[in-house]
Scaffold this active site. Sequence first.
Site, PDB file in Angstrom:
ATOM      1  N   CYS A 112       4.317  -3.958   5.183  1.00 43.57           N
ATOM      2  CA  CYS A 112       3.849  -2.996   6.190  1.00 43.57           C
ATOM      3  C   CYS A 112       4.178  -3.491   7.593  1.00 43.57           C
ATOM      4  O   CYS A 112       4.616  -2.728   8.449  1.00 43.57           O
ATOM      5  CB  CYS A 112       2.349  -2.774   6.033  1.00 43.57           C
ATOM      6  SG  CYS A 112       1.666  -1.522   7.158  1.00 43.57           S
ATOM      7  N   CYS A 209      -5.020  -1.634   1.199  1.00 40.79           N
ATOM      8  CA  CYS A 209      -5.606  -0.451   1.832  1.00 40.79           C
ATOM      9  C   CYS A 209      -5.406   0.816   1.015  1.00 40.79           C
ATOM     10  O   CYS A 209      -6.236   1.723   1.059  1.00 40.79           O
ATOM     11  CB  CYS A 209      -5.035  -0.271   3.237  1.00 40.79           C
ATOM     12  SG  CYS A 209      -3.287   0.201   3.297  1.00 40.79           S
TER      13      CYS A 209
END
Length: 379
Positions: A112, A209
């Site tokens: 990410c 997440c």
Amino acid sequence: MSSPAAAAPTGLRVVAAMSGGVDSAVAAARAVEAGHEVTGIHLALSRNPASYRSGARGCCTIEDANDARRAADVIGIPFYVWDLSERFHEDVVEDFMDEYAAGRTPNPCLRCNEKIKFAAVLDRALALGFDAVATGHYARLERGDDGLVQLHRAADAGKDQSYVLGVLDQEQLAHSLFPLGDTDKPAVRREAAARGLLVAEKPDSHDICFVADGDNAGWLREKLGERAPNHGGEIVDDASGEVVGHHEGTYAYTIGQRRGLRLGRPAADGRPRFVLDIEPVSGTVRVGPRERLAVHALTGERPRWCGTVPSVLEGPEVTVQLRAHGAEHRAEVRVEGERVEVRLLEPASGIAPGQAVVVYEGTRVVGSATISATQRVPA
């Protein structure tokens, strides 16, 4: 264009990435106090916010977007939501599934940072005329004698996030700000409370997440479906070759795992067994004693260097970190084009292909690579 490293000039146009958590909110406030023109942004990373994490955990929910907006209002900065859900799904979520299906253990936070926060976001920010991106990561930037921007460990060793930033190159570091690098987490929470930020006591997010309930194996089982190379196989004792159990998919296992193996019979010596190898094509998971997890060397691929590409790194200051919150290991590192060969001076346990090896010289991050192979200590 000015390079916002340590002692960055004031008056930069800065995008502050605001997750909805306390760290990014305080980082944005500090960027304002440093004299920068700051615009807050929240990244919408889920195609459907309800499909990722639920609850106020600092990522990927409507609650988080609202928390980020309220923090921006208190700080007094403009605020926007940038929809990067398609890019996030392709570069992070799909990569996560592909790696597990191939029997590797990825770190989606590194991906990410590499693909989203310091590539897609930074590219868009620079295109819009901004000078830098500020985040709430715990890490420090310094200007080296050679003029390059160096990435260093945070002052708070317990919160240091330099490992997950080890994928950043010089161009990305030159347009980054990490305002929290010299502060510990309790001080950040006290500062947030003093500033009137309602996220001062918001809990940190520790799990992946986009896995809503923290059940990685269950999430992979649901999402992989027919893409999984097998839907079951044997669990084999590595020493005897005996079948000691069965499983529903190799993606549910990681190197070094002990719990949840559901073995049909105990080891001859009664000691616990751990996952040693994962063979996704045959569907075989091999298990054995803890000492068989010890690794003395590893090979990395797809290196990412924070500055000048090294050739050989050795000496007492050279260490590697193999997990996000793992220990440092003294090492010798040799770089051969797109291959990084690492010899550990003391064995490390449970290292899996797919993980990142991040190379340090003292507190400075030299770069990183993805582990492609390991060499175990001979039995």
